[in-house]
Design a protein around this motif. Structure first.
Motif, short mmCIF file in Angstrom:
data_model
loop_
_atom_site.label_atom_id
_atom_site.label_comp_id
_atom_site.label_asym_id
_atom_site.label_seq_id
_atom_site.Cartn_x
_atom_site.Cartn_y
_atom_site.Cartn_z
N ARG A 162 0.82 -1.23 0.00
CA ARG A 162 0.00 0.00 0.00
C ARG A 162 0.84 1.27 0.00
N ASN A 163 2.07 1.19 0.56
CA ASN A 163 2.91 2.39 0.63
C ASN A 163 4.05 2.36 -0.38
N ALA A 164 4.08 1.36 -1.23
CA ALA A 164 5.18 1.22 -2.18
C ALA A 164 4.99 2.15 -3.38
N SER A 165 6.09 2.44 -4.04
CA SER A 165 6.05 3.27 -5.25
C SER A 165 5.32 2.53 -6.37
N PRO A 166 4.27 3.11 -6.94
CA PRO A 166 3.51 2.41 -7.99
C PRO A 166 4.37 1.99 -9.18
N SER A 167 5.25 2.88 -9.66
CA SER A 167 6.05 2.55 -10.85
C SER A 167 7.03 1.43 -10.54
N ARG A 168 7.68 1.47 -9.38
CA ARG A 168 8.62 0.41 -9.03
C ARG A 168 7.90 -0.91 -8.81
N THR A 169 6.74 -0.85 -8.17
CA THR A 169 5.95 -2.07 -7.93
C THR A 169 5.52 -2.70 -9.24
N THR A 170 5.09 -1.88 -10.20
CA THR A 170 4.68 -2.40 -11.50
C THR A 170 5.84 -3.10 -12.20
N ARG A 171 7.03 -2.48 -12.18
CA ARG A 171 8.20 -3.11 -12.82
C ARG A 171 8.53 -4.45 -12.18
N ARG A 172 8.46 -4.50 -10.85
CA ARG A 172 8.80 -5.74 -10.16
C ARG A 172 7.81 -6.85 -10.46
N PHE A 173 6.54 -6.51 -10.51
CA PHE A 173 5.55 -7.54 -10.79
C PHE A 173 5.57 -7.97 -12.25
N ARG A 174 6.00 -7.10 -13.15
CA ARG A 174 6.18 -7.53 -14.54
C ARG A 174 7.27 -8.61 -14.61
N LEU A 175 8.36 -8.41 -13.85
CA LEU A 175 9.40 -9.43 -13.81
C LEU A 175 8.89 -10.71 -13.15
N ALA A 176 8.14 -10.55 -12.07
CA ALA A 176 7.61 -11.72 -11.35
C ALA A 176 6.65 -12.52 -12.22
N GLN A 177 5.96 -11.83 -13.14
CA GLN A 177 5.01 -12.53 -14.00
C GLN A 177 5.69 -13.52 -14.93
N THR A 178 6.94 -13.32 -15.22
CA THR A 178 7.66 -14.30 -16.04
C THR A 178 7.67 -15.65 -15.34
N ALA A 179 7.93 -15.62 -14.03
CA ALA A 179 7.94 -16.86 -13.25
C ALA A 179 6.54 -17.44 -13.07
N SER A 180 5.55 -16.58 -12.79
CA SER A 180 4.20 -17.09 -12.56
C SER A 180 3.59 -17.65 -13.85
N ALA A 181 3.88 -17.01 -14.99
CA ALA A 181 3.37 -17.53 -16.27
C ALA A 181 4.03 -18.87 -16.60
N ALA A 182 5.32 -19.00 -16.28
CA ALA A 182 6.01 -20.28 -16.51
C ALA A 182 5.41 -21.37 -15.62
N ALA A 183 5.11 -21.02 -14.37
CA ALA A 183 4.50 -21.99 -13.46
C ALA A 183 3.12 -22.42 -13.96
N MET A 184 2.37 -21.47 -14.50
CA MET A 184 1.05 -21.79 -15.03
C MET A 184 1.16 -22.69 -16.26
N ALA A 185 2.12 -22.40 -17.13
CA ALA A 185 2.32 -23.22 -18.33
C ALA A 185 2.76 -24.64 -17.96
N LEU A 186 3.61 -24.75 -16.93
CA LEU A 186 4.03 -26.07 -16.46
C LEU A 186 2.82 -26.86 -15.96
N GLY A 187 1.94 -26.19 -15.20
CA GLY A 187 0.73 -26.85 -14.72
C GLY A 187 -0.21 -27.24 -15.84
N HIS A 188 -0.25 -26.42 -16.89
CA HIS A 188 -1.09 -26.75 -18.05
C HIS A 188 -0.58 -28.02 -18.73
N GLY A 189 0.73 -28.13 -18.93
CA GLY A 189 1.29 -29.34 -19.52
C GLY A 189 1.06 -30.54 -18.63
#
Length: 334
Positions: A162-189
């Motif tokens: 809630r108190n984090a910088s919006p722009s920095r938080t967005t950048r970090r979660f964009r990076l984190a989404q690489t891992a979460s999308a890979a985990a989702m694709a692994l589960g799909h297979g």
């Protein structure tokens, strides 16, 4: 004739696996692409690789499909193969119809509906209690869990940042989404490629070309993994637009939570419950869950209603198509 039918079943099963790949490619990457965490091509390559890897991680879901849906023990090899053949036709037909209209329906339930419809048309027994335990209950519970868990995890995450910088938080979660999308694709297979393995294994068991105690042959695993990866790489842009933009406009944090929650649900069902759940239902409900944390009106419930209608129709529609094809093809192939 049996040899020709087995070859045809294997070919159609791999064709279904391919349609499953491009139909459900959106499951793993729509959120990452819509939030610009990944480019479409990079997302497709990643999803194809992780689908292949996930397909080789286990066989429990495949064995459920092969042994817990339709009872082929008392059927002749010829009749059993025709049932499996028509089940695949029903599933592929429904996949193509929903893909054309951009509706994220379940390839899992299309295949199960096809097996049930063709089996009933062929006068075979259906494992009713197993279908309730392994299909119907997970079909109801998994989306509810996906929605609720995604909602509460997102609420907790919003409080933490809630108190984090919006722009920095967005950048970090964009990076984190690489891992979460890979985990989702692994589960799909892990989930969806195994269903094709199960159908091929079922055909091989029927004609005695595989033994129940020996497990699924390696060539079946590799063929199913390759087919779903190829389908995934070909993309599923119609459904991707529905999941990525039409339900709700996602941001990277919500995309990360939706993918992570969906992956956990898929892994638990595959490794613990051995239940063939729908990756489509899971990710769609998770997207709705994270979207509802903005406000309930942020979710486009009209689109959600159309998706829900496709969910309800999938099993009976695929079953009906499979039954019709059995009634048409059985006399010709006898």
């Amino acid at each position: 004739m049996e040899l020709a039918l087995v070859i045809l079943v294997v070919a159609l099963a791999l064709g279904f696996d391919y349609t499953n790949g491009f139909h459900d490619a959106a499951n793993a990457i729509a959120t990452s692409v819509s939030t610009r965490a990944l480019t479409p091509r990079a997302a497709l390559i990643m999803a194809a690789v992780m689908n292949f890897a996930g397909a080789l991680l286990g066989t429990e879901v495949a064995e459920t499909i092969a042994t817990s849906i339709v009872d082929l023990q008392d059927a002749s090899p010829h009749s059993a193969l025709v049932v499996v053949l028509c089940a695949l036709v029903g599933a592929i037909t429904w996949n193509l119809i929903t893909w054309w209209f951009g509706l994220p329906s379940s390839s899992t339930h299309a295949l199960i509906g096809g097996l049930v419809g063709a089996g009933l048309a062929g006068g075979l027994g259906i494992y009713g209690s197993a279908i309730v335990d392994k299909v119907v209950l997970p079909m109801i519970i998994s989306p509810v869990v996906g929605f609720g868990l995604a909602f509460f995890v997102m609420v907790g995450l919003l409080w933490l940042i809630r108190n984090a910088s919006p722009s920095r938080t967005t950048r970090r979660f964009r990076l984190a989404q690489t891992a979460s999308a890979a985990a989702m694709a692994l589960g799909h297979g892990l989930q969806d490629a195994q269903k094709t393995m199960g159908v091929i294994y079922l055909a091989l068991l029927t004609v005695g070309w595989a033994a129940p105690g020996e497990g699924i042959p390696l060539w079946v695993k590799l063929a199913a993994a390759a087919a779903i990866s190829a389908g995934t790489y070909s993309g599923g842009w119609r459904i991707m637009r529905t999941l990525g933009r039409k339900i709700i406009e996602l941001d990277p944090a919500r995309g990360f939570v939706a993918e992570s929650v969906s992956a956990v649900v898929l892994y638990v069902n595959a490794f613990v419950l051995h239940a063939p759940v729908s990756t489509t239902h899971t990710i769609t409900s998770a997207i709705m869950g994270v979207g509802a944390t903005k406000r309930l009106s942020a979710v486009r419930w009209g689109v959600a209603k159309n998706i829900g209608l496709a969910w309800v129709l999938t099993i009976p529609a695929a079953a009906l198509v499979a039954a019709v094809f059995f009634w048409m093809l059985n006399p010709l192939l006898s």
